[in-house]
Design an enzyme around this catalytic site. Structure first.
Site, PDB file in Angstrom:
ATOM      1  N   HIS A 209     -11.999   1.252 -86.572  1.00 37.96           N
ATOM      2  CA  HIS A 209     -11.612   2.270 -87.558  1.00 37.96           C
ATOM      3  C   HIS A 209     -10.934   3.410 -86.800  1.00 37.96           C
ATOM      4  O   HIS A 209     -11.481   3.915 -85.810  1.00 37.96           O
ATOM      5  CB  HIS A 209     -12.847   2.879 -88.233  1.00 37.96           C
ATOM      6  CG  HIS A 209     -13.607   1.941 -89.113  1.00 37.96           C
ATOM      7  ND1 HIS A 209     -13.479   1.935 -90.488  1.00 37.96           N
ATOM      8  CD2 HIS A 209     -14.538   0.985 -88.835  1.00 37.96           C
ATOM      9  CE1 HIS A 209     -14.291   1.034 -91.013  1.00 37.96           C
ATOM     10  NE2 HIS A 209     -14.947   0.445 -90.021  1.00 37.96           N
TER      11      HIS A 209
ATOM     12  N   HIS B 265     -12.965  -5.065 -86.111  1.00 35.83           N
ATOM     13  CA  HIS B 265     -11.993  -4.044 -86.531  1.00 35.83           C
ATOM     14  C   HIS B 265     -12.385  -2.693 -85.958  1.00 35.83           C
ATOM     15  O   HIS B 265     -13.563  -2.344 -85.908  1.00 35.83           O
ATOM     16  CB  HIS B 265     -11.869  -3.959 -88.054  1.00 35.83           C
ATOM     17  CG  HIS B 265     -13.172  -3.794 -88.770  1.00 35.83           C
ATOM     18  ND1 HIS B 265     -14.055  -4.838 -88.979  1.00 35.83           N
ATOM     19  CD2 HIS B 265     -13.762  -2.701 -89.320  1.00 35.83           C
ATOM     20  CE1 HIS B 265     -15.114  -4.403 -89.625  1.00 35.83           C
ATOM     21  NE2 HIS B 265     -14.973  -3.101 -89.846  1.00 35.83           N
TER      22      HIS B 265
HETATM   23  P1  AMP Z   1     -17.174  -1.962 -91.721  1.00 34.82           P
HETATM   24  O1  AMP Z   1     -18.251  -1.303 -92.509  1.00 34.82           O
HETATM   25  O2  AMP Z   1     -17.022  -1.398 -90.351  1.00 34.82           O
HETATM   26  O3  AMP Z   1     -17.323  -3.474 -91.736  1.00 34.82           O
HETATM   27  O4  AMP Z   1     -15.817  -1.591 -92.458  1.00 34.82           O
HETATM   28  C1  AMP Z   1     -15.112  -2.458 -93.290  1.00 34.82           C
HETATM   29  C2  AMP Z   1     -13.995  -1.662 -93.883  1.00 34.82           C
HETATM   30  O5  AMP Z   1     -13.076  -2.560 -94.453  1.00 34.82           O
HETATM   31  C3  AMP Z   1     -14.421  -0.705 -95.002  1.00 34.82           C
HETATM   32  O6  AMP Z   1     -14.091   0.643 -94.621  1.00 34.82           O
HETATM   33  C4  AMP Z   1     -13.639  -1.171 -96.214  1.00 34.82           C
HETATM   34  O7  AMP Z   1     -13.170  -0.120 -97.019  1.00 34.82           O
HETATM   35  C5  AMP Z   1     -12.501  -1.949 -95.585  1.00 34.82           C
HETATM   36  N1  AMP Z   1     -11.937  -3.010 -96.394  1.00 34.82           N
HETATM   37  C6  AMP Z   1     -12.594  -4.012 -97.010  1.00 34.82           C
HETATM   38  N2  AMP Z   1     -11.725  -4.821 -97.666  1.00 34.82           N
HETATM   39  C7  AMP Z   1     -10.489  -4.318 -97.434  1.00 34.82           C
HETATM   40  C8  AMP Z   1      -9.172  -4.696 -97.828  1.00 34.82           C
HETATM   41  N3  AMP Z   1      -8.954  -5.765 -98.591  1.00 34.82           N
HETATM   42  N4  AMP Z   1      -8.138  -3.935 -97.419  1.00 34.82           N
HETATM   43  C9  AMP Z   1      -8.350  -2.849 -96.629  1.00 34.82           C
HETATM   44  N5  AMP Z   1      -9.561  -2.442 -96.227  1.00 34.82           N
HETATM   45  C10 AMP Z   1     -10.627  -3.162 -96.629  1.00 34.82           C
END
Ligand code: AMP
Length: 135
Positions: free
Chosen positions: A100, A98
């Site tokens: 950001h 993903h």
């Molecule tokens: P990372 O630390 O780069 O793996 O970021 C994962 C991101 O996914 C975090 O910023 C979370 O807030 C986001 N996240 C986790 N679960 C969900 C969800 N169900 N819907 C939207 N965002 C999510």
């Protein structure tokens, strides 16, 4: 597969979708740095950039640019960061690729990571060893 983002792709978990095409999806991060913080993911499950195809990474990068521009136009943001955590030690919590896209403003007081200086001669060695491992 027990992957939260695969479940968002399949619709098993709901999200605030912003964009969708055959290969990718963009939706609001549930815990935003600032309102408008968006995640751009590939529909196919890749753990991170290192195991994703170049095509998938390229598509997510282009979409992140489009999302960033839309976020600046549509919110009070003045700028945006595109950031990808690749691996646990880099802060990756969800092991599904993903990007950001994070809205930024000069008043937001968010701090970047710290910077250091190379000891004499080390930059040459580090550049050489990375160069040797480029595929
Ligand atoms: P990372 O630390 O780069 O793996 O970021 C994962 C991101 O996914 C975090 O910023 C979370 O807030 C986001 N996240 C986790 N679960 C969900 C969800 N169900 N819907 C939207 N965002 C999510």
């Amino acid at each position: 597969m027990d992957c939260v983002f695969c479940k968002i792709v399949s619709g098993e978990i709901s999200s605030h979708k912003i964009y969708e095409d055959e290969h990718a999806l963009a939706f609001l991060d549930i815990h935003p740095v600032r309102p408008g913080h968006t995640l751009v993911i590939s529909k196919e499950h890749f753990e991170n950039m290192s195991d994703a195809t170049d095509k998938a990474v390229g598509h997510l990068a282009v979409l992140s640019k489009k999302l960033g521009k839309a976020i600046v136009k549509g919110t009070d943001a003045e700028a945006y960061n595109v950031s990808v955590n690749n691996g646990k030690a880099a802060g990756q919590v969800v092991p599904h690729i993903h990007f950001h896209v994070i809205p930024r403003a000069s008043s937001d007081r968010l701090q970047s990571w710290p910077h250091a200086d190379y000891p004499e001669g080390e930059a040459e060695t580090v550049a050489k060893v990375i160069k040797e491992h480029m595929e």
